[in-house]
Design an enzyme around this catalytic site. Structure first.
Site, mmCIF file in Angstrom:
data_model
loop_
_atom_site.group_PDB
_atom_site.id
_atom_site.type_symbol
_atom_site.label_atom_id
_atom_site.label_comp_id
_atom_site.label_asym_id
_atom_site.label_seq_id
_atom_site.Cartn_x
_atom_site.Cartn_y
_atom_site.Cartn_z
ATOM 1 N N ALA A 12 0.844 -1.192 0.000
ATOM 2 C CA ALA A 12 0.000 0.000 0.000
ATOM 3 C C ALA A 12 0.878 1.241 0.000
ATOM 4 C CB ALA A 12 -0.908 -0.008 1.223
ATOM 5 N N THR A 36 -11.455 -0.461 -10.809
ATOM 6 C CA THR A 36 -12.104 -1.559 -10.097
ATOM 7 C C THR A 36 -12.625 -1.164 -8.725
ATOM 8 O OG1 THR A 36 -10.010 -2.296 -9.152
ATOM 9 C CG2 THR A 36 -10.656 -3.260 -11.274
ATOM 10 N N HIS A 51 -6.273 9.825 -7.676
ATOM 11 C CA HIS A 51 -5.819 9.081 -8.861
ATOM 12 C C HIS A 51 -6.361 9.726 -10.137
ATOM 13 C CE1 HIS A 51 -3.987 5.119 -7.487
ATOM 14 N NE2 HIS A 51 -4.144 5.814 -6.380
#
Length: 173
Positions: A12, A36, A51
């Protein structure tokens, strides 16, 4: 020549998504982002927005929480796919109580049959402590098995730690 399947593994916040995006952008192909993640809470929403902001308008984004086979089959000429990430995809499979082995096999088949290059981001979850509950242990086991299968199928496997990339298999694109 760009590998048909590249797997980018890391923990992570290791920088794996940035590395994967750089591979995509350096390919010279049209980037398509297969998202996803489900928006479970504000923290996930903030991460998704981060993102999105990092990617520019040149990215075509497709929501693919569970079924990646359809967008992988419907790729456009000159595209390259980024699946970000296999870990969130597997979380969705597990939370929807779907058969993990069947879903994994369908994903591997879709990746093998995709005519465009694909970069898959996935978390390496096996280097931490043993989780204290059955669901977390089941997830960790399933994620490890998925990563093993993806790595076996991939032409290139990159490992990212602290933003640094090491090629584990093949040559980094």
């Amino acid at each position: 020549m760009l590998p048909s399947l590249t797997l980018v593994l890391g923990g992570a916040a290791s920088g794996k998504s940035q590395v994967a995006e750089d591979v995509i952008l350096n390919s010279g192909l049209q980037p398509a982002y297969l998202a996803t993640s489900r928006i479970w809470d504000d923290e996930i929403r903030d991460k998704v927005n981060l993102h999105r902001a990092r990617r520019g308008p040149e990215w075509r984004t497709v929501d693919a929480e569970l079924d990646l086979s359809v967008p992988l089959q419907q790729g456009r000429d000159g595209e390259i796919f980024l699946v970000d990430c296999a870990t969130m995809w597997l979380t969705n499979v597990l939370m929807d109580d779907l058969d993990i082995e069947t879903a994994r096999n369908e994903l591997l088949c879709a990746l093998a049959n995709c005519s465009a290059p694909v970069v898959v981001v996935s978390n390496e979850v096996g280097q931490g402590i043993v989780p204290d509950n059955a669901l977390a242990r089941r997830f960790r086991e399933a994620q490890g098995r998925l990563n093993i299968a993806l790595a076996a199928q991939a032409d290139c496997v990159l490992h990212v730690v602290a933003g640094l990339t090491q090629a584990l298999k093949g040559k980094a694109p």
